[in-house]
Design an enzyme around this catalytic site. Structure first.
Site, PDB file in Angstrom:
ATOM      1  N   SER A 402     -37.583 -44.214 -53.170  1.00  0.00           N
ATOM      2  CA  SER A 402     -38.605 -45.163 -52.634  1.00  0.00           C
ATOM      3  C   SER A 402     -39.761 -44.945 -53.440  1.00  0.00           C
ATOM      4  O   SER A 402     -39.928 -44.258 -54.466  1.00  0.00           O
ATOM      5  CB  SER A 402     -38.962 -44.336 -51.282  1.00  0.00           C
ATOM      6  OG  SER A 402     -39.630 -43.117 -51.440  1.00  0.00           O
ATOM      7  N   GLN A 404     -43.615 -47.408 -54.644  1.00  0.00           N
ATOM      8  CA  GLN A 404     -45.049 -47.922 -54.222  1.00  0.00           C
ATOM      9  C   GLN A 404     -45.022 -48.904 -52.938  1.00  0.00           C
ATOM     10  O   GLN A 404     -45.672 -48.769 -52.019  1.00  0.00           O
ATOM     11  CB  GLN A 404     -45.579 -48.979 -55.460  1.00  0.00           C
ATOM     12  CG  GLN A 404     -46.786 -49.836 -55.322  1.00  0.00           C
ATOM     13  CD  GLN A 404     -47.905 -48.650 -55.089  1.00  0.00           C
ATOM     14  OE1 GLN A 404     -48.013 -47.782 -55.762  1.00  0.00           O
ATOM     15  NE2 GLN A 404     -49.247 -49.436 -54.582  1.00  0.00           N
ATOM     16  N   GLY A 406     -42.327 -49.028 -50.660  1.00  0.00           N
ATOM     17  CA  GLY A 406     -41.418 -48.333 -49.581  1.00  0.00           C
ATOM     18  C   GLY A 406     -40.214 -48.025 -50.232  1.00  0.00           C
ATOM     19  O   GLY A 406     -39.719 -47.745 -51.297  1.00  0.00           O
ATOM     20  N   LYS A 422     -35.448 -54.022 -51.490  1.00  0.00           N
ATOM     21  CA  LYS A 422     -36.573 -53.326 -51.471  1.00  0.00           C
ATOM     22  C   LYS A 422     -37.349 -53.818 -50.064  1.00  0.00           C
ATOM     23  O   LYS A 422     -37.621 -54.984 -50.087  1.00  0.00           O
ATOM     24  CB  LYS A 422     -37.553 -53.704 -52.622  1.00  0.00           C
ATOM     25  CG  LYS A 422     -38.397 -52.744 -53.001  1.00  0.00           C
ATOM     26  CD  LYS A 422     -39.137 -53.364 -54.364  1.00  0.00           C
ATOM     27  CE  LYS A 422     -38.896 -52.596 -55.506  1.00  0.00           C
ATOM     28  NZ  LYS A 422     -39.336 -52.627 -56.865  1.00  0.00           N
ATOM     29  N   ASP A 515     -47.272 -53.721 -65.420  1.00  0.00           N
ATOM     30  CA  ASP A 515     -46.843 -52.362 -65.050  1.00  0.00           C
ATOM     31  C   ASP A 515     -45.596 -51.903 -65.628  1.00  0.00           C
ATOM     32  O   ASP A 515     -44.894 -51.176 -64.972  1.00  0.00           O
ATOM     33  CB  ASP A 515     -46.895 -52.058 -63.344  1.00  0.00           C
ATOM     34  CG  ASP A 515     -46.981 -50.985 -63.094  1.00  0.00           C
ATOM     35  OD1 ASP A 515     -47.259 -49.900 -63.725  1.00  0.00           O
ATOM     36  OD2 ASP A 515     -46.896 -50.523 -61.921  1.00  0.00           O
TER      37      ASP A 515
END
Ligand code: AMP
Length: 655
Positions: A402, A404, A406, A422, A515
């Site tokens: 899991s 950021q 969920g 996801k 990211d």
């Protein structure tokens, strides 16, 4: 240019004769690095992608002939020795005739170049029936002494062979006494693609018959959605519509028509070694070793592209005297034949492999099998034009982790395709914007990017459905395998190169990740590493994640311009990539250790950078440092980084 147009079809060194000189001397022959794609034949001063300078290019649309020629030794006596297989690419620009005279180093190389060029130019409207077998020198053609430079030629063009079958037919016709071979337009010949004697009529010349594109399936593919067509490995398909990049409409030999994933097929004329199960393309030495060791069978082998462009390496697993992998360069002799031991030379690599299946001929073992069950590539979406997925068709299995957004679970789509699902925690992302973007993201397709298959957006929570990666996040993988990986710098460097390739693709498509970090890369079978979650950061609603002052903001991966002005670009991704390289070479340590975010910001603003990981080569650390240049414009692009990393790997690791 479309992605397909840029794909390099063939590249290599050849000697080029200067154009537009009156008298020729040795200085008029220069070695150049030639790159052929679907649109251009481009030549550079050298083969290094970051340092090379383009010296010229031919627009392939303008090509009217590609023929082997003769260079008169009396006139050309000073041309370079040993490179004596000339051919000519005739073309017209602004109503002016030109000919590029090239010298290949072996007859095989010359044939390969000629075939590759003809394959691309075969639909050209301006194909000619005549050419000059000599060269233009001292105001005349050396072949027929004609003094008109633009004269059509003194010799009939040869038939353009498109496959070995056609080539054989061509030779057969010649040996049957056909004195004049014509320049057959694709598909214009008699049945079976053979050559028709004589010159094509004026009508034929005006309107070349269009030969359809034929592809061969590299993998099996099971059509699930209506409108799609199943593929059978090695079978032929006629392409009816290739307007969409990733899904082509084709017809099989039984007349069935449907869409297929374009990355599962290869044009018949360009298929080369890809048709063989033992050929693994660009797989690195390290990955081939782990693949063969995993298989653990005596005589198991693969053939891969060597790190030296244009060469191939055979990687062979043997248990004698202890389990290990041996690597052999496949060499070529002056006749263009391939060999592993000089005593046994073969015309093609496939023949050579067959020979060594029966005779070890100096190898550690006879060649026996190749790894079975090789992974097949992901498709861009689960069917053509499909990005909305019906949740009823998803079987949800165990939890994978899991993050950021969920929980992530493994799943099966329509009971057969492995996927990761996801399940987005409600309120964590701006869903409508993301759903729009997902349509674009399914179209991003690269071996080193986790494929987005689609979304289930009709119910809440929304599901993001992606390719499943069996070894999970790279960060955990590095930490779990720290012991074995630390001693395998080659594998670590290979992971960095793979990620860099994926990022170079995103950069080419003007897509910013925002990211990039080891936690956002995933590891699949055969040690393949892929970048995940690209662009997702834009849709996060949590301030703590999006604002550089927030507690969840990835400060340790952020360059000064992001910390100061939240200015993201491909160059801010490059900074993050440097940090990711550091994570890889420390096998998953936390950058800047326990320093608090504020302390990290202070350090970065002062220009202090991460220290060299203990076991990392200096050359690799030098590349990380380039990623951490204070000014974004001083950082290399991913394209350049990729070249630099590959060249470091070539220098430091045996191939
Ligand atoms: P994320 O929300 O992307 O940070 O994912 C959380 C965790 O789920 C990761 O650390 C992985 O272990 C696992 N995971 C995410 N995506 C995949 C995938 N495509 N295949 C396998 N595991 C995944």
């Amino acid at each position: 240019m479309a992605k397909n147009d840029e794909e390099v079809i063939k590249q290599g060194y050849m000697v080029k004769r200067s154009q537009n000189k009156k008298i020729y001397t040795p200085v008029n022959y220069k070695q150049r690095w030639f790159v052929l794609n679907r649109k251009f034949l481009i030549y550079y001063d050298n083969d290094s992608e970051d340092k090379r300078k383009e010296k010229g290019r031919v627009d392939l649309e303008n090509v009217h002939s590609v023929e082997a020629i003769l260079l008169s030794s009396s006139i050309e006596e000073n041309r370079p020795q040993g490179i004596s297989y000339p051919f000519q690419v005739g073309y017209q620009e602004y109503n002016q005739d030109y000919a590029l005279h090239l010298l290949a180093s072996t007859p095989k190389e010359r044939t390969d170049w000629i075939l590759a060029l003809r394959t691309i130019c075969r639909y050209n409207k301006n194909l000619r029936t005549k050419y000059h077998t000599g060269v233009w020198n001292s105001k005349r053609w050396t072949c027929c002494r004609n003094t008109v430079r633009g004269s059509v030629g003194c010799e009939n063009c040869t038939t353009w062979p498109f496959s070995s079958e056609e080539k054989e037919n061509f030779t057969e016709n010649k040996s049957l006494g056909t004195s004049q071979s014509s320049h057959i337009m694709p598909g214009g010949g008699g049945g079976g693609g053979g050559a028709t004697p004589g010159t094509p009529s004026a009508k034929q010349k005006e309107k070349p018959a269009v030969r359809s594109k034929v592809v061969i399936a590299l993998y099996n593919y099971k059509a699930i959605e209506s409108g799609d067509l199943s593929l059978e490995k090695n079978a032929e398909y006629e392409v009816l519509d290739d307007n969409q990049e990733h899904w082509w409409k084709v017809r099989d030999t039984h007349g069935n028509v449907g869409f297929i994933p374009s990355n599962y097929v290869k044009e018949k004329d360009l298929i080369g070694l890809q048709q063989y199960e033992w050929y693994v393309n660009d797989m690195s030495r390290q990955r081939s070793e782990s693949l063969l060791k995993q298989e653990d069978k005596e005589g198991c082998f693969v053939v891969r592209n060597s790190s030296t462009k244009g060469l191939y390496t055979l990687s062979l697993y043997t248990k004698v005297p202890h389990p290990h992998v041996k690597h052999y360069h496949i060499k070529q002799n002056a006749k263009g034949e391939y060999y592993l031991s000089e005593k046994h030379c073969c015309a093609t690599i496939a023949d050579l492999i067959n020979y060594h299946r029966h005779n070890s001929g100096g190898l550690a073992s006879r060649l026996k099998t190749s790894p079975c069950d090789r992974s097949v590539p992901a498709t861009a979406g689960l069917s053509h034009d499909k990005w909305e997925i019906d949740p009823q068709e998803l079987m949800l299995l165990e939890e994978l982790g899991s993050g950021q957004f969920g929980v992530v679970r493994r799943g099966k789509w329509r009971g057969s395709i492995d996927v990761a699902v996801k399940m987005m925690k409600e309120g964590t992302m701006s869903e409508d914007d993301f759903i729009e973007e997902a349509k674009v993201m399914t179209k991003l397709q690269h071996t080193n990017l986790v494929q987005l298959y689609g979304v289930c957006s009709k119910n809440r929570p929304i599901f993001i459905v992606t390719e499943y990666m069996r070894h999970g996040s790279l960060l955990n993988y590095l930490r779990r395998h720290k012991q074995s990986l630390t001693s395998n710098q080659g594998l670590l460097l290979d992971m960095c190169i793979q990620i860099c390739k994926g990022m170079a693709y995103l950069e080419r498509h003007n897509y910013i990740h925002r990211d990039l970090a080891a936690r956002n890369c995933l590891v699949g079978s055969e040690n393949i590493v892929k970048v995940a979650d690209f662009g997702l950061a834009r849709y996060v609603l949590d301030d703590q994640y999006t604002s550089s002052g927030g507690s969840k903001f990835p400060i340790k991966w952020a360059p000064p311009e992001v910390l100061n002005y939240t200015r993201f670009s491909s160059k801010s991704d490059v900074w993050a990539y440097g940090v990711l390289m550091w994570e890889v070479f420390t096998c998953g340590e936390m950058p800047y250790g326990r320093l608090k975010n504020t302390e990290v910001v202070e350090r970065v603003q002062k220009g202090l950078i991460l220290e060299k990981p203990k076991t990392c080569f200096k050359e690799v650390y030098d590349i990380m440092r380039k990623c951490w240049s204070q000014l974004p414009e001083n950082r290399p692009s991913f394209r350049v980084l990729k070249e630099q990393l590959i060249s470091v790997a070539q220098r430091l690791l045996v191939d």
